[in-house]
Design an enzyme around this catalytic site. Structure first.
Site, PDB file in Angstrom:
ATOM      1  N   GLU A   1      -9.201 -12.807   2.626  1.00  0.00           N
ATOM      2  CA  GLU A   1     -10.240 -11.989   1.997  1.00  0.00           C
ATOM      3  C   GLU A   1     -10.431 -12.256   0.505  1.00  0.00           C
ATOM      4  O   GLU A   1     -10.461 -11.332  -0.297  1.00  0.00           O
ATOM      5  CB  GLU A   1      -9.922 -10.503   2.222  1.00  0.00           C
ATOM      6  CG  GLU A   1      -9.867 -10.151   3.689  1.00  0.00           C
ATOM      7  CD  GLU A   1      -9.496  -8.695   3.949  1.00  0.00           C
ATOM      8  OE1 GLU A   1     -10.201  -8.057   4.724  1.00  0.00           O
ATOM      9  OE2 GLU A   1      -8.493  -8.228   3.374  1.00  0.00           O
TER      10      GLU A   1
ATOM     11  N   TRP B   1      -0.537  -2.161   8.487  1.00  0.00           N
ATOM     12  CA  TRP B   1      -1.092  -1.986   7.137  1.00  0.00           C
ATOM     13  C   TRP B   1      -0.996  -0.505   6.804  1.00  0.00           C
ATOM     14  O   TRP B   1      -1.293   0.344   7.645  1.00  0.00           O
ATOM     15  CB  TRP B   1      -2.550  -2.468   7.104  1.00  0.00           C
ATOM     16  CG  TRP B   1      -2.677  -3.907   7.489  1.00  0.00           C
ATOM     17  CD1 TRP B   1      -3.051  -4.399   8.699  1.00  0.00           C
ATOM     18  CD2 TRP B   1      -2.411  -5.043   6.658  1.00  0.00           C
ATOM     19  NE1 TRP B   1      -3.040  -5.773   8.672  1.00  0.00           N
ATOM     20  CE2 TRP B   1      -2.650  -6.192   7.435  1.00  0.00           C
ATOM     21  CE3 TRP B   1      -1.990  -5.202   5.337  1.00  0.00           C
ATOM     22  CZ2 TRP B   1      -2.483  -7.481   6.943  1.00  0.00           C
ATOM     23  CZ3 TRP B   1      -1.832  -6.489   4.842  1.00  0.00           C
ATOM     24  CH2 TRP B   1      -2.078  -7.610   5.628  1.00  0.00           C
TER      25      TRP B   1
ATOM     26  N   TRP C   1      -5.972 -13.290  12.812  1.00  0.00           N
ATOM     27  CA  TRP C   1      -6.057 -11.822  12.679  1.00  0.00           C
ATOM     28  C   TRP C   1      -7.466 -11.274  12.856  1.00  0.00           C
ATOM     29  O   TRP C   1      -7.639 -10.173  13.371  1.00  0.00           O
ATOM     30  CB  TRP C   1      -5.483 -11.372  11.324  1.00  0.00           C
ATOM     31  CG  TRP C   1      -6.354 -11.636  10.113  1.00  0.00           C
ATOM     32  CD1 TRP C   1      -6.384 -12.770   9.352  1.00  0.00           C
ATOM     33  CD2 TRP C   1      -7.300 -10.738   9.518  1.00  0.00           C
ATOM     34  NE1 TRP C   1      -7.284 -12.645   8.323  1.00  0.00           N
ATOM     35  CE2 TRP C   1      -7.864 -11.393   8.404  1.00  0.00           C
ATOM     36  CE3 TRP C   1      -7.728  -9.434   9.815  1.00  0.00           C
ATOM     37  CZ2 TRP C   1      -8.831 -10.807   7.585  1.00  0.00           C
ATOM     38  CZ3 TRP C   1      -8.687  -8.854   9.005  1.00  0.00           C
ATOM     39  CH2 TRP C   1      -9.225  -9.537   7.905  1.00  0.00           C
TER      40      TRP C   1
ATOM     41  N   TYR D   1      -3.322  -4.623  15.340  1.00  0.00           N
ATOM     42  CA  TYR D   1      -3.221  -3.961  14.044  1.00  0.00           C
ATOM     43  C   TYR D   1      -2.834  -2.499  14.301  1.00  0.00           C
ATOM     44  O   TYR D   1      -3.584  -1.736  14.887  1.00  0.00           O
ATOM     45  CB  TYR D   1      -4.551  -4.058  13.275  1.00  0.00           C
ATOM     46  CG  TYR D   1      -4.631  -5.255  12.353  1.00  0.00           C
ATOM     47  CD1 TYR D   1      -3.904  -6.419  12.626  1.00  0.00           C
ATOM     48  CD2 TYR D   1      -5.400  -5.234  11.202  1.00  0.00           C
ATOM     49  CE1 TYR D   1      -3.956  -7.515  11.782  1.00  0.00           C
ATOM     50  CE2 TYR D   1      -5.467  -6.326  10.346  1.00  0.00           C
ATOM     51  CZ  TYR D   1      -4.744  -7.461  10.641  1.00  0.00           C
ATOM     52  OH  TYR D   1      -4.804  -8.541   9.793  1.00  0.00           O
TER      53      TYR D   1
ATOM     54  N   HIS E   1      -6.175 -10.222  -3.327  1.00  0.00           N
ATOM     55  CA  HIS E   1      -5.230  -9.107  -3.158  1.00  0.00           C
ATOM     56  C   HIS E   1      -4.184  -9.159  -4.271  1.00  0.00           C
ATOM     57  O   HIS E   1      -2.994  -9.002  -4.034  1.00  0.00           O
ATOM     58  CB  HIS E   1      -4.563  -9.171  -1.777  1.00  0.00           C
ATOM     59  CG  HIS E   1      -5.519  -8.852  -0.660  1.00  0.00           C
ATOM     60  ND1 HIS E   1      -5.878  -7.573  -0.333  1.00  0.00           N
ATOM     61  CD2 HIS E   1      -6.230  -9.656   0.169  1.00  0.00           C
ATOM     62  CE1 HIS E   1      -6.747  -7.595   0.668  1.00  0.00           C
ATOM     63  NE2 HIS E   1      -6.991  -8.844   0.990  1.00  0.00           N
TER      64      HIS E   1
ATOM     65  N   ASP F   1       0.047  -6.906  -3.147  1.00  0.00           N
ATOM     66  CA  ASP F   1      -1.368  -6.666  -2.853  1.00  0.00           C
ATOM     67  C   ASP F   1      -1.977  -6.007  -4.077  1.00  0.00           C
ATOM     68  O   ASP F   1      -1.304  -5.827  -5.100  1.00  0.00           O
ATOM     69  CB  ASP F   1      -1.529  -5.797  -1.582  1.00  0.00           C
ATOM     70  CG  ASP F   1      -2.827  -6.130  -0.834  1.00  0.00           C
ATOM     71  OD1 ASP F   1      -3.898  -6.002  -1.440  1.00  0.00           O
ATOM     72  OD2 ASP F   1      -2.758  -6.540   0.339  1.00  0.00           O
TER      73      ASP F   1
ATOM     74  N   GLU G   1      -2.456   1.485   4.296  1.00  0.00           N
ATOM     75  CA  GLU G   1      -3.436   2.117   3.401  1.00  0.00           C
ATOM     76  C   GLU G   1      -3.455   3.643   3.492  1.00  0.00           C
ATOM     77  O   GLU G   1      -3.638   4.331   2.513  1.00  0.00           O
ATOM     78  CB  GLU G   1      -4.849   1.619   3.724  1.00  0.00           C
ATOM     79  CG  GLU G   1      -5.212   0.279   3.136  1.00  0.00           C
ATOM     80  CD  GLU G   1      -4.954  -0.870   4.097  1.00  0.00           C
ATOM     81  OE1 GLU G   1      -4.016  -0.782   4.909  1.00  0.00           O
ATOM     82  OE2 GLU G   1      -5.688  -1.875   4.022  1.00  0.00           O
TER      83      GLU G   1
ATOM     84  N   ARG H   1       0.854  -1.204   0.000  1.00  0.00           N
ATOM     85  CA  ARG H   1       0.000   0.000   0.000  1.00  0.00           C
ATOM     86  C   ARG H   1       0.880   1.242   0.000  1.00  0.00           C
ATOM     87  O   ARG H   1       0.635   2.200  -0.715  1.00  0.00           O
ATOM     88  CB  ARG H   1      -0.923   0.008   1.211  1.00  0.00           C
ATOM     89  CG  ARG H   1      -2.248  -0.717   1.029  1.00  0.00           C
ATOM     90  CD  ARG H   1      -2.077  -2.162   0.600  1.00  0.00           C
ATOM     91  NE  ARG H   1      -3.316  -2.899   0.557  1.00  0.00           N
ATOM     92  CZ  ARG H   1      -3.783  -3.652   1.572  1.00  0.00           C
ATOM     93  NH1 ARG H   1      -3.107  -3.763   2.703  1.00  0.00           N
ATOM     94  NH2 ARG H   1      -4.919  -4.290   1.428  1.00  0.00           N
TER      95      ARG H   1
HETATM   96  C1  ACM Z   1      -5.822  -9.010   6.603  1.00  0.00           C
HETATM   97  O1  ACM Z   1      -5.949  -8.068   7.411  1.00  0.00           O
HETATM   98  N1  ACM Z   1      -6.517  -9.017   5.474  1.00  0.00           N
HETATM   99  C2  ACM Z   1      -4.954 -10.124   6.879  1.00  0.00           C
END
Ligand code: ACM
Ligand code: ZN
Length: 759
Positions: free
Chosen positions: A329, A471, A395, A421, A261, A186, A473, A157
Site C-alpha cells: 500500500e 491486524w 493478501w 484476515y 506504513h 507501521d 486497528e 496498531r
Molecule cells: C496489508 O493488509 N496491507 C498487507
C-alpha cells in the site's frame, strides 16, 4: 507435503479394534488416528524418559504446560520403563511423529524436536476434560500438510505486552502452528528497539490518545500534543520472546515495513520523507487521511543507509532466516512530485513510480540477502520487478496476486484478506465489536482450500503454506486481540496441517471444544460468535421469509414471537418462519437445553412497502422492504449500497392501488468508512409503472453530507395525500468525492439505505 509410510498406517488400523473405539478429538486433525477403549492415567510422579538434550528441552516445556493445565507433576527420568517414552527415529521428517498410548504407557517416536513437541501437544489435547490425567488409548501417525503454518500479529496498531505475546505463542503452538510473523512497524507505532536510531522508539513508539474514537474516525495529531499511548520491545524483551517461541517450535519472523506504513519512523526522523512533505509528521493514531501518503523518500541516499542500519540489528537479533520487508500500500503521491525521487528515476532510467518501488525493494532485498537472510514481502511486490528470491504473501482479495510471483518461480504464502484476515467479523455483526469489512467466520476459514484447480502446474509446490493475519486497528487491549484471533486460529491451523480433502466440520467443532477448554484454563479470551444466529429476511409475495442460521452444527435454535426471552421450552426453529405482520422475533441457540449464544432480537416493522417487490438492477435492493432495520455496522447485510457516479433508482411495487402521503428512507452515515448521504433524493409516484410524477425532493449541502460520526437518519418525505399509487420510484444522486479534509480524501463517497417505509 510429507507422508509417513502407508504400511505403518495400515498396521495401526489392523492392530486396534476401530469399531469399539472411543472418540478422541485432537486439533488439527491428525493424518491417521485410531483409538481403542480405555485410557492410561498419568499420576503425579509419572516419568518421561528422554535420551538426548533436544528431547529433554521439549519434555521440560511439556511438563510445565501439562502441570499448568492438569495439576499433574510429571518428572524427567532416565528409566526406560517410564510412563512416557521418547524415542528418536532419524529417518522421520522433522515435524512428523508417531504416538501410541496403551496399557503399557505412552510411546512417542519422532525424528527431531518438532515432532516430539507436536506429539506432546496431541497428548495434551487428547487428555480428558473431567479427568485431565487420563489419556485415551490411541495410535497416531501424523505430519503436516504445509511447512509454513502462520499467524501474523500486528503489534504496531496495538502494542501487545511481551507476556501476552508469549501467551499467544503458547496457544498457537498447541495448534502446531510454527511461524509468528510480527508486524513490528507501521504508521501507528514503531515497536522494536534499534540501538543505532533511539528516536525510533523514543518518538516513534508513542502516539496521542484517541482511544475513545474508532480507528477509522481518529484525527491526526497536532504538533506538541502529548503522546501517552504505545510501547516497544527492547532487544532483550525480543530475545525473551524468541527464546519462549523456540521452546514451542515457533519461529518469529520480523517485518520492517517499507517504503510506506512508515509515519512512526518518519515522525522520529522526518528528514527521511520526501522534501515535498510540508506537514507535521506524527505517529498516527488512526487511518491517517492524507498523511498515510507520507513514505520514505526513494531519492534520498540516507534513507537506504538508515534502513540498512535497521536491517543490521534485526538480522543479528532474530535467528529466523527470513526478514519481511512489507512493501504494501505505498501511495506514490510524493514520489510523483519529489525532486529527489524524480532525479533517482532519471538516473536509473525508470519511467514509472511503480518501478521506483521495484528499485527500492530490490536494493533493500540485496542488502538483506547480504546478511544471509531470505526476503519476504506483501503481494504489491508483484506490481514491479520482484526482488530475486523474494517470498510473496498473497493478501489482496483471494491472494491471487501471489500467483504472478509463482509464475516466475517464487515461493509464496497465502493469507487472503477475504478468508484469513482475522480483523474481519467472525459472526453475525450485530453482536460483534466494530471492525472493518465483511465476515470471515470460523466455518469460512475451516472450509478454505488454498490450492485451486485453476492453478498452473508447479504452483502447488511453491506454496509454502498459509497464515491467519491479525491486524489490530480496532483493538485497545490484549483481550480485544485474542477475541479476534480465537477460536478462528484453530481453523487456520487445521487448514495448514491437515491432509487435503479431509474436512469434517462436525468433527472439527468437537475437537475445538477440547481446545477451548485449554484457553479457558489459561484465561485467554475468545469469541463465541459461532453460537450466534445470522438472520436472513427476504420479502416474498407480500410476506417475509425469515431464516435463522447458526454455523455450529450441534445446536438447537429456539424462538419466541411474544417479546419474551427464548428458553429451553421455547418453540424449536426448523425451516423458516413466515411473517405476515408486525412482530418481534427473539431467538437463541441451545445445547442440552443450555442457552449458548446471544439472543437475536428482530423487530419486524410493517408499513405499506413491507414485503413488497423491489424492482432494481441491484439484487441486494430486496433488503429495502424486508422489515428489518440496519445497525450501525455498515456491512451487517441489511444495508444496500450505491457506489456510483450516476443517478441510481429503484421502484417499489405496492401490488395494488394505495393512498399514501409519506415515504421514509433509512440512510447511514459512517464517516470512517466513507459512507455518507447522497446529494439528492427524489420520490416519484405512478399508477401504471410508466408515467411518474415527482412529489418530493430533498437536496443536501456538502456540510450536511460529509459529517463525522456513525448514525442512522430517517429521511422523511411528506406530501399531499395521493390515491391510486401502485409504484414508488426513488432516485438518488451521489455526493461526489470525499473532500480533502476527510479521512478518506478524494475517494468516491458511497451511500447506503436499509429500508424504504411507506405510509
Ligand atoms: C496489508 O493488509 N496491507 C498487507
Ligand atoms: Zn522523494
Amino acid at each position: 507435503m510429507k507422508k509417513i509410510g502407508y504400511a505403518i498406517a495400515l498396521a495401526i488400523v489392523s492392530s486396534l479394534g476401530g469399531a469399539m473405539a472411543q472418540n478422541v478429538n485432537i486439533l488439527p486433525a491428525p493424518e491417521q488416528l485410531v483409538t481403542d477403549n480405555g485410557s492410561y492415567t498419568l499420576n503425579s510422579g509419572a516419568g518421561i524418559y528422554v535420551d538426548n538434550k533436544l528431547q529433554r528441552n521439549v519434555a521440560e516445556t511439556f511438563i510445565s504446560d501439562y502441570r499448568g493445565f492438569s495439576g499433574v507433576n510429571l518428572e524427567m527420568t532416565g528409566k526406560k520403563g517410564a510412563s512416557i517414552r521418547l524415542v528418536t527415529d532419524k529417518t522421520m521428517e522433522p515435524e512428523a511423529y508417531r504416538l501410541k498410548v496403551d496399557s503399557d504407557g505412552i510411546t512417542i517416536v519422532a525424528g527431531a524436536e518438532n515432532g516430539f513437541f507436536y506429539a506432546l501437544q496431541s497428548l495434551r489435547l487428547a487428555a480428558g476434560v473431567e479427568h485431565k490425567d487420563e489419556i485415551p488409548f490411541m495410535e497416531i501417525s501424523d505430519s503436516p500438510r504445509f511447512e509454513y503454518r502462520g499467524l501474523m500479529l500486528d503489534v504496531s496498531r496495538f502494542f501487545m505486552p511481551k507476556e501476552d505475546v508469549m501467551k499467544v505463542i503458547d496457544c498457537m503452538s498447541m495448534l502446531k502452528l510454527n511461524k509468528l510473523h510480527l508486524h513490528l512497524t507501521d504508521d501507528n507505532g514503531w515497536r522494536l528497539e534499534i540501538k543505532k536510531y533511539p528516536k525510533l522508539t523514543e518518538v516513534g513508539a508513542w502516539r496521542v490518545n484517541r482511544k475513545q474514537e474508532l480507528f477509522c474516525d481518529r484525527r491526526n495529531p497536532l504538533p506538541g500534543e502529548p503522546t501517552p499511548i504505545g510501547g516497544f520491545y527492547t532487544q532483550e524483551d525480543m530475545k525473551e520472546i524468541i527464546a519462549h517461541a523456540q521452546k514451542r517450535c515457533v519461529e518469529i519472523i520480523p517485518e520492517i515495513d517499507m517504503p510506506a506504513h512508515s509515519n512512526a519512523a518518519l515522525a522520529a526522523y522526518p528528514h527521511l520523507a520526501c522534501p515535498t512533505v510540508d506537514k507535521f509528521i506524527g505517529v498516527l493514531p488512526g487511518l491517517g487521511g492524507a498523511n498515510a501518503d507520507i513514505i520514505y523518500c526513494a531519492g534520498n541516499e540516507e534513507v537506504f543507509s538508515f534502513l540498512q542500519g535497521i536491517v543490521d540489528e534485526v538480522a543479528e537479533l532474530f535467528p529466523s532466516k527470513y526478514i519481511h520487508l512489507g512493501g504494501d500500500e505505498a501511495w506514490k503521491t510524493h514520489w510523483e512530485k519529489c525532486p529527489k525521487c524524480q532525479a533517482r528515476m532519471k538516473e536509473e532510467g525508470i519511467t514509472h513510480v511503480e518501478e521506483l518501488q521495484g528499485y527500492f525493494m530490490a536494493r533493500m532485498s540485496k542488502y538483506v540477502q547480504s546478511k544471509g537472510k531470505t526476503v519476504m514481502g506483501w503481494d504489491e511486490l508483484t506490481n514491479s520487478t520482484i526482488p530475486e528470491g523474494a517470498i510473496i504473501y498473497g493478501w489482496q482479495g483471494m491472494g491471487n496476486a501471489a500467483l504472478k510471483a509463482a509464475k516466475l518461480g517464487h515461493k509464496f504464502i497465502m493469507t487472503p484478506a477475504r478468508l484469513l484476515y482475522l480483523i474481519r467479523y467472525q459472526g453475525p455483526q450485530w453482536f460483534e465489536p466494530t471492525t472493518y469489512f465483511g465476515n470471515n467466520t470460523l466455518k469460512d476459514i475451516y472450509m478454505y482450500e488454498p490450492v485451486q484447480s485453476s492453478w498452473e502446474e508447479g504452483y502447488e509446490n511453491l506454496l509454502m503454506g498459509i497464515q491467519g493475519s491479525m491486524w489490530t486497528e480496532f483493538c485497545n487491549s490484549t483481550q480485544d486481540v485474542t477475541y479476534q484471533i480465537f477460536p478462528r486460529l484453530a481453523a487456520v491451523a487445521d487448514v495448514a496441517w491437515t491432509t487435503k480433502g479431509k474436512k469434517d466440520w462436525v468433527g472439527f467443532v468437537k475437537s475445538l471444544d477440547k481446545y477451548l477448554y485449554h484457553l479457558d484454563a489459561k484465561g485467554v479470551i475468545y469469541s463465541e460468535a459461532m453460537y450466534n444466529i445470522q438472520h436472513k429476511c427476504s420479502a416474498e409475495n407480500g410476506v417475509l421469509n425469515l431464516q435463522l442460521e447458526c454455523e455450529r452444527p450441534d445446536v438447537v435454535v429456539r424462538y419466541t414471537i411474544d417479546g419474551t426471552e427464548p428458553d429451553s421450552n421455547s418453540e424449536i426453529y426448523s425451516d423458516f418462519l413466515t411473517v405476515k405482520n408486525e412482530c418481534t422475533v427473539k431467538s437463541a441457540t441451545f445445547v442440552n437445553n443450555r442457552k449458548m449464544g446471544k439472543t437475536l432480537t428482530l423487530d419486524l416493522g410493517w408499513n405499506k412497502a413491507t414485503a413488497k417487490k423491489v424492482i432494481s438492477k441491484n439484487i441486494t435492493d430486496k433488503l429495502l422492504t424486508n422489515g428489518v432495520r440496519g445497525s450501525l455496522k455498515q456491512s451487517d447485510f441489511e444495508w444496500t449500497e450505491w457506489y456510483t457516479k450516476d443517478e441510481s433508482s429503484f421502484v417499489v411495487d405496492l401490488e395494488e392501488a394505495n393512498t399514501i402521503d409519506k415515504v421514509v428512507i433509512g440512510c447511514l452515515t459512517n464517516y470512517g468508512m466513507g459512507v455518507h448521504k447522497p446529494s439528492s433524493i427524489s420520490i416519484d409516484l405512478s399508477e401504471d409503472g410508466k408515467n411518474y410524477t415527482c412529489v418530493a425532493e430533498r437536496k443536501f449541502s456538502k456540510d450536511e453530507i460529509f459529517k463525522e460520526g456513525n448514525y442512522i437518519e430517517n429521511i422523511t418525505f411528506d406530501f399531499e395525500k395521493c390515491d391510486k399509487v401502485r409504484y414508488i420510484r426513488v432516485r438518488a444522486t451521489d455526493a461526489g468525492m470525499n473532500p480533502e479534509n476527510h479521512l478518506r480524501p478524494g475517494q468516491q463517497s458511497r451511500y447506503r439505505f436499509d429500508e424504504i417505509m411507506v405510509f
